[in-house]
Design a protein around this motif. Sequence first.
Motif, short mmCIF file in Angstrom:
data_model
loop_
_atom_site.label_atom_id
_atom_site.label_comp_id
_atom_site.label_asym_id
_atom_site.label_seq_id
_atom_site.Cartn_x
_atom_site.Cartn_y
_atom_site.Cartn_z
N ILE A 75 0.20 -7.86 5.02
CA ILE A 75 0.64 -7.24 4.09
C ILE A 75 0.02 -5.52 3.98
O ILE A 75 -1.46 -5.99 4.23
CB ILE A 75 0.27 -7.43 2.36
N SER A 76 0.53 -4.91 4.47
CA SER A 76 0.23 -3.17 4.66
C SER A 76 0.82 -2.56 3.53
O SER A 76 0.90 -2.46 2.65
CB SER A 76 0.99 -2.45 5.46
N VAL A 77 -1.46 -2.01 2.75
CA VAL A 77 -0.62 -1.50 1.50
C VAL A 77 -0.93 0.10 1.66
O VAL A 77 -1.49 0.94 2.29
CB VAL A 77 -2.66 -1.64 0.48
N VAL A 78 -0.28 0.82 1.22
CA VAL A 78 0.63 2.31 0.77
C VAL A 78 -0.35 3.18 -0.19
O VAL A 78 0.49 2.58 -0.99
CB VAL A 78 2.00 2.26 1.01
N GLU A 79 -0.69 4.18 0.04
CA GLU A 79 -1.15 4.85 -1.06
C GLU A 79 -0.58 5.96 -1.88
O GLU A 79 -0.38 6.37 -0.26
CB GLU A 79 -3.53 5.47 -1.03
N LEU A 80 0.01 5.81 -2.13
CA LEU A 80 0.80 7.01 -2.43
C LEU A 80 0.52 8.41 -3.54
O LEU A 80 1.40 9.63 -2.95
CB LEU A 80 2.32 6.00 -3.75
N LEU A 81 -0.94 8.27 -3.63
CA LEU A 81 -1.09 9.06 -4.68
C LEU A 81 -2.64 9.84 -3.84
O LEU A 81 -3.29 8.90 -3.37
CB LEU A 81 -1.27 8.81 -6.18
N GLY A 82 -3.18 10.85 -4.51
CA GLY A 82 -4.26 11.84 -3.81
C GLY A 82 -4.09 12.70 -2.97
O GLY A 82 -2.61 13.04 -3.00
#
Length: 191
Positions: A75-82
């Motif tokens: 699983i790749s965790v994609v940070e969308l905000l920030g």
Amino acid sequence: SGGNQWRISPDGRFAIAWTDARRVDKPQKTQGFQDITVLDLTSRTSTTLSVGYRPVAIAYAASSSRAFAVTQDGISVVELLGAGAPKVGMNIPISSSPLEDPGTRDVSFTPDGTLALVRRDGSSAITVVSLDAGTRKDVTLPDEVTDLDVSQKGDFAVAVVRKASTVAVLPLPGIWTAPDQVTKLAVPSET
């Protein structure tokens, strides 16, 4: 290029396009299809990210702050905000065996985006993955788990153990700290 799948975030701000190799006629074995394109529909920008070998599904946290790409690697965790454009925060392996057939996995996510639960064909174990820490634990049931679903609120998961005529209820997120706290309900004379 070649995208054949889309997933839109719960708030409608993001759309992710990717290529599901299972829908490609005779793909080359060396073609990884590991790029996804994250579209921010508010700012009308796009970001291409590499998430892992042959993604098969994309899921979002209910807050639309993170997305999760299920790949053959994990699983790749994609940070969308920030600050800045979306980015891959971490890649989490969901198996200790690099030879595991990824086609036998069924991955479910809690709506808050803190846990993933992995069911495998032929296995009595459910792997619980912490999407914050990048670690995993196994919860073993009496026999092969044939179906696994997370409740809409994300406060429990239900696992079907067909051969044992049993339904197991896993409290969420409690199963992470107490993997033995499974409630097993017998369903006599049923499979």
